[in-house]
Design an enzyme around this catalytic site. Structure first.
Site: not given
Ligand code: 13P
Length: 255
Positions: A213, A173, A97, A95, A11, A167, A9
């Site tokens: 992560s 992140g 976010e 997601h 983003k 997640e 992903n």
């Molecule tokens: P990170 O791997 O940067 O923590 O992000 C995870 C994520 O949100 C994947 O959709």
């Protein structure tokens, strides 16, 4: 056994040119991958090009979001048909976010899941708790509520066309990964939810990815944990070496 699948992903990262450079490099790094599913979810503007460039590889492409309406006056939104027309086979929905920055509710996410399935796109449905919810001991309650809202009333065949991504929001992140035990515990509960709502066979066929992560350094111990069927990778998927190392860790596990 559910298929093991690793998805990237990206983003809101990478221009068209940066995405192209990644794929030129990455496609050479996955030539020996036979058993692991690989999905790249770039920004919309790179979907078609990446789809074309990955054509002779095991990797497929997915989008990071879509709207639930078929078409019409919805400025800036993108439809399932549009995504399919540029080669997307998957779409990330729900997601954290999207839930927390853009206010997407369980109801909106469900409408998107229904539309994606109707159109033949496979949703990667994200579930996960906030840090305060984990601290309050509410992880399973929160995940169950999201799970029910997303999947109540689906047919078994529809459920098998979904991927679930657990997640934990506090691990996204932040560099803070859920321990294999923490992740595995929730994954096992999600598998039980699938058995209860559908049946054993359906539950066995659904891939439950972990996201938060994931890095080359922790992929091995996570994939070895019970009920973890792959990863949804953010930050580490932006580097073709790191992402390829994660894919190879899963392939190695399957040997
Ligand atoms: P990170 O791997 O940067 O923590 O992000 C995870 C994520 O949100 C994947 O959709």
């Amino acid at each position: 056994m559910p298929k093991k699948i690793v998805a990237a992903n990206w983003k809101m990262n990478k221009t068209y040119q940066e995405a192209e450079a990644f794929v030129t490099d990455f496609s050479k790094k996955i030539l020996e991958i036979k058993k692991t599913g690989v999905i790249l979810c770039p920004p919309f503007i790179a979907l078609f090009n990446i789809h074309e460039k990955l054509k002779n590889t095991v990797a497929e492409v997915g989008a990071q979001n879509m709207y639930f309406e078929e078409s019409g006056a919805f400025t800036s939104e993108i439809s399932a048909d549009m995504l399919k027309s540029v080669g997307a086979k998957y779409v990330i929905l729900g997601h954290s976010e999207r839930r927390h920055i853009f206010g997407e509710t369980d109801q909106v996410i469900r409408k998107k899941i229904d539309r994606a399935l109707e159109k033949g796109l496979k949703p990667i449905v994200c579930l996960g708790e906030l840090l305060e919810e984990r601290k309050a001991g509410k992880t399973l309650e929160v995940v169950k509520k999201q799970f029910d809202a997303a999947f109540d009333g689906l047919s078994k065949a529809e459920m098998e066309n979904c991927i679930i991504a657990y997640e934990p929001v506090w691990a996204i992140g932040t560099g803070e990964t859920a321990t294999p035990e923490q992740a595995s515990e929730v994954h096992t509960e999600i598998r039980k939810m699938l058995i209860e709502k559908f049946d054993n066979k359906t539950a066995e066929n659904v891939t439950i990815q972990y996201g938060g992560s994931v890095k080359p350094s922790n992929a091995k111990e996570l994939i070895e944990s019970k009920n973890i069927d792959g990863f949804l990778v953010g930050g580490a998927s932006l580097d073709s070496n790191h992402f390829s190392d994660i894919v190879h860790a899963v392939e190695e596990y399957l040997k």
